[in-house]
Write an enzyme that holds these catalytic residues in place. Structure first.
Site, PDB file in Angstrom:
ATOM      1  N   HIS A  17      11.199 -34.503  47.718  1.00  0.00           N
ATOM      2  CA  HIS A  17      10.747 -34.684  46.337  1.00  0.00           C
ATOM      3  C   HIS A  17      10.341 -36.140  46.136  1.00  0.00           C
ATOM      4  CE1 HIS A  17      13.381 -31.149  46.326  1.00  0.00           C
ATOM      5  NE2 HIS A  17      12.786 -30.745  45.223  1.00  0.00           N
TER       6      HIS A  17
ATOM      7  N   HIS B  33      11.830 -21.679  38.349  1.00  0.00           N
ATOM      8  CA  HIS B  33      12.129 -22.811  37.479  1.00  0.00           C
ATOM      9  C   HIS B  33      10.886 -23.638  37.201  1.00  0.00           C
ATOM     10  CE1 HIS B  33      12.660 -24.692  41.498  1.00  0.00           C
ATOM     11  NE2 HIS B  33      12.869 -25.895  40.982  1.00  0.00           N
TER      12      HIS B  33
ATOM     13  N   GLU C 114       8.335 -23.405  45.291  1.00  0.00           N
ATOM     14  CA  GLU C 114       9.256 -23.748  46.390  1.00  0.00           C
ATOM     15  C   GLU C 114       9.633 -22.510  47.215  1.00  0.00           C
ATOM     16  OE1 GLU C 114      11.513 -27.650  44.415  1.00  0.00           O
ATOM     17  OE2 GLU C 114      12.564 -25.740  44.464  1.00  0.00           O
TER      18      GLU C 114
HETATM   19  C1  DHB Z   1      15.898 -29.047  39.408  1.00  0.00           C
HETATM   20  C2  DHB Z   1      15.583 -28.169  40.410  1.00  0.00           C
HETATM   21  C3  DHB Z   1      14.904 -28.590  41.540  1.00  0.00           C
HETATM   22  O1  DHB Z   1      14.519 -27.765  42.546  1.00  0.00           O
HETATM   23  C4  DHB Z   1      14.585 -29.928  41.684  1.00  0.00           C
HETATM   24  O2  DHB Z   1      13.999 -30.330  42.824  1.00  0.00           O
HETATM   25  C5  DHB Z   1      14.892 -30.842  40.673  1.00  0.00           C
HETATM   26  C6  DHB Z   1      15.561 -30.393  39.533  1.00  0.00           C
HETATM   27  C7  DHB Z   1      16.638 -28.596  38.190  1.00  0.00           C
HETATM   28  O3  DHB Z   1      16.954 -27.414  38.076  1.00  0.00           O
HETATM   29  O4  DHB Z   1      16.940 -29.438  37.333  1.00  0.00           O
HETATM   30 FE    FE Z   2      13.153 -28.876  43.990  1.00  0.00          FE
END
Ligand code: DHB
Ligand code: FE
Length: 316
Positions: free
Chosen positions: A59, A193, A240
């Site tokens: 990331h 998400h 992802e």
């Molecule tokens: C969140 C989820 C992720 O996959 C990520 O890389 C950063 C944050 C989250 O749910 O806050």
């Molecule tokens: Fe992530």
């Protein structure tokens, strides 16, 4: 020869790592999440893989937006935890397996998948959180790890189908490695998400559960999901999940689903987790595997072919 005994998929929510590091795992919110991984840790302790290949995404920790490789294979001897803004996580340095990683790079690249070779890399929550969920919090990780970082942060990420086919190439690579190694492959990230924008907080359990069902039963159907459908149905970060298809591609077509867990939410994310075993003498633990001699005739032939190739290349 080496072989892939099982595949594991798990979300990598960074707040899960923070809950471990800040000793909040017994709080009801987090207990709900961690309780879903108790059986998985037992399964992993019994499976005792010699090596784990962890397919994950960085990331913007190791790779800034200046250079973003599509598929980057970690060939180094070790991978320290990255500083993601709060100092590096207090987790062990990940030990690599440079010999197997170099072999995978050679096999997969000659198989026409152009991997980026990475000889120095720090690993972020994308890798360390699934490690905690499956291995707990030991002083040292119990096996060497080959990280495979996949670009899912900068458009265009690889297609679901490309990921699945890469999984198959990784399997061919592992099975042509002469040393007897039992390998577990991780697919990480997801499930639905979206972290920012007007749809922040989006979760689509129906999509996620169908994805889990098809991961076991009909992964080829998942390889036909276009990027826009992942974005629309599972949110911007739901993409992802293409990484899970690398893991799935590395397994048999017909596999045994050992365990599944799904809970909503952890932080902004639907947490999904699945364990899939190859049926042929899969992850039964070293003890029973030794007794059972799990190397089937087909594997012996493949090992003989690999040996033959190595002899031709003057490698033995
Ligand atoms: C969140 C989820 C992720 O996959 C990520 O890389 C950063 C944050 C989250 O749910 O806050
Ligand atoms: Fe992530």
């Amino acid at each position: 020869m080496a072989r892939i005994i099982a595949g594991v998929a798990s979300s990598h929510v960074p707040a899960i790592g923070a809950a471990i590091d800040n000793k909040q795992t017994e709080e009801p919110y987090w207990k709900r999440v961690f309780s879903g991984f108790e059986k998985s840790k037992e399964w992993m302790a019994n499976a005792k893989p010699d090596v784990a290949i962890v397919v994950y995404n960085d990331h913007a920790s190791a790779f800034s937006v200046e250079i973003v490789p599509t598929f980057a294979l970690g060939c180094a001897a070790e991978f320290p935890p990255a500083d993601e803004g709060w100092g590096p996580r207090p987790v062990p340095v990940v030990q690599g397996h440079p010999e197997l990683a170099a072999h995978i790079a050679q096999s997969v690249i000659l198989d026409e998948f152009d991997l980026t070779i990475v000889n120095k890399m720090e690993v972020d929550h994308g890798l360390t959180v699934p490690m905690n969920l499956l291995f707990g919090s030991p002083k040292q990780w119990p096996c060497p790890v080959i990280p495979l970082a996949v670009n899912v942060v900068l458009y265009p990420p690889p297609t679901a189908h490309r990921c699945y086919m890469l999984g198959k190439a990784i399997r061919r690579a592992v099975e042509s490695y002469p040393q007897d190694l039992r390998v577990v492959i991780f697919g990480t990230g997801g499930m639905s998400h979206q972290i920012s924008g007007p749809r922040a907080g989006l979760i689509n359990s129906k999509f996620d559960k169908a994805f889990l069902d098809n991961l076991t039963k009909d992964p080829k159907k998942l390889t036909r999901i276009p990027h826009l459908e992942f974005m629309r149905e599972a949110g911007a970060e739901g993409i992802e999940m293409v990484m899970w298809l690398i893991m799935r591609g590395a397994l048999d077509d017909d596999i045994e689903e050992i365990y599944r867990f799904y809970t909503v939410p952890a932080s902004n994310t639907a947490v999904g987790h699945i364990i899939l075993e190859n049926k042929r003498g899969a992850a039964k633990g070293k003890k029973s595997a030794a007794g059972k001699k799990p190397v089937a005739g087909k594997h012996k032939r493949a090992a003989a072919r690999a040996n033959h190739r190595n002899v031709r290349r003057g490698k033995r």
